[in-house]
Write a protein that holds these residues in place. Structure first.
Motif, mmCIF file in Angstrom:
data_model
loop_
_atom_site.group_PDB
_atom_site.id
_atom_site.type_symbol
_atom_site.label_atom_id
_atom_site.label_comp_id
_atom_site.label_asym_id
_atom_site.label_seq_id
_atom_site.Cartn_x
_atom_site.Cartn_y
_atom_site.Cartn_z
ATOM 1 N N PRO A 103 0.805 -1.226 0.000
ATOM 2 C CA PRO A 103 0.000 0.000 0.000
ATOM 3 C C PRO A 103 0.840 1.280 0.000
ATOM 4 O O PRO A 103 0.289 2.370 -0.199
ATOM 5 N N LYS A 104 2.149 1.152 0.229
ATOM 6 C CA LYS A 104 3.028 2.320 0.245
ATOM 7 C C LYS A 104 3.575 2.667 -1.147
ATOM 8 O O LYS A 104 4.289 3.658 -1.294
ATOM 9 N N VAL A 105 3.252 1.844 -2.132
ATOM 10 C CA VAL A 105 3.693 2.089 -3.514
ATOM 11 C C VAL A 105 2.461 2.453 -4.325
ATOM 12 O O VAL A 105 1.535 1.643 -4.472
ATOM 13 N N THR A 106 2.426 3.667 -4.845
ATOM 14 C CA THR A 106 1.227 4.138 -5.518
ATOM 15 C C THR A 106 0.850 3.266 -6.705
ATOM 16 O O THR A 106 1.708 2.801 -7.467
ATOM 17 N N ALA A 107 -0.443 3.012 -6.822
ATOM 18 C CA ALA A 107 -1.062 2.370 -7.987
ATOM 19 C C ALA A 107 -0.784 0.878 -8.114
ATOM 20 O O ALA A 107 -1.121 0.293 -9.140
#
Length: 264
Positions: free
Chosen positions: A187-191
């Motif tokens: 969830p900490k890496v966009t998209a």
């Protein structure tokens, strides 16, 4: 256990063409995820060609993250093309509960009958009229809270509903499964969630007659690759790179051994 390993072999042999109408933030990572997994991405956006192209592709994915009136017209044209061509399509209703415009657009798209609806718990709950606690694109509800709503939506819409979270939930209204694994860095890496929607399209495009098993296989590959990348990453930045490498390196045997799928 499902046949996720067999589906992965089939997908890589076919290298399905996936027409992705996704948001601006997700286009690059979604294309890289598909390439790493073994599929072929296309990001065709113009309304004038979206319908024709969707009929040529093996699957279509629709993501309303950065919604505009022009993009909505392209989405509807692409869906019509996919339907006319008998091609499956996947819908990701990003934050559809946030504004009235977004709610109406998402409902209109859902009513066109996707093969798979993929969203976080807050997005799935909101389709039932229940109060959702999302903050922007992020879920504020747990997967377990959305499972019954997912079952009902799937049965009513004759589609697969997939709820993503710490442990994912997939149902076609009759059958259901949970898929565990992945990494808290995801969830900490966009998209990455948006890219998962495109990967679901690749597997559904490989086996359109069985979108339930295809969706589980996509989720299982994501989870196994996420777990492998977590062990090599130092943080979100290195995780993003390691995750693409892990997707490419995960073969059918490793997927079969590592997938944590529970059929309910």
């Amino acid at each position: 256990m499902t046949d996720a390993d067999i589906l992965l072999s089939e997908m890589r042999e076919k290298a399905p063409l996936v027409h992705c109408i996704t948001n601006h933030v997700a286009m690059n990572i979604a294309a890289n995820v598909l390439l790493a997994a073994g599929a072929s991405p296309a990001m065709v956006l113009a309304e004038e060609e979206a319908g024709e192209f969707a009929g040529l592709a093996d699957a279509l994915t629709i993501n309303i993250g950065t919604l505009t009136s022009a993009r909505l017209a392209s989405m509807k044209a692409a869906i019509a093309g996919a339907r006319d061509g008998g091609k499956p399509w996947v819908f990701d209703p990003v934050a559809h509960f946030a504004t009235d415009y977004r709610r109406k657009a998402a409902r209109a798209i859902l009513d066109l009958g996707p093969a798979v609806l993929r969203g976080n718990a807050s997005e799935i709950l909101a389709f039932s009229g229940a109060a959702a606690h999302g903050k922007g694109v992020d879920a504020g509800d747990g997967v377990l809270a959305a499972e019954e709503t997912a079952r009902r939506l799937a049965a009513e819409g004759n589609m697969v509903v997939a709820v993503t979270g710490e442990t994912d939930f997939v149902t076609d209204g009759r059958r259901a499964a949970r898929v565990a694994g992945g990494s808290p860095l995801m969830p900490k890496v966009t998209a990455l969630g948006c890219a998962l929607t495109c990967l679901v399209g690749a597997f559904v495009g490989t086996r359109p007659a069985d979108p339930f098993s295809a969706t589980i296989a996509a989720f299982a590959l994501y989870a196994v690759a996420g777990g492998k990348a977590h062990g090599m990453a130092q943080g979100p930045g290195t995780f993003a790179v390691q995750f693409l490498d892990a997707l490419a390196a995960t073969g059918p045997a490793e997927l079969k051994a590592g997938a944590r799928v529970t059929l309910l």
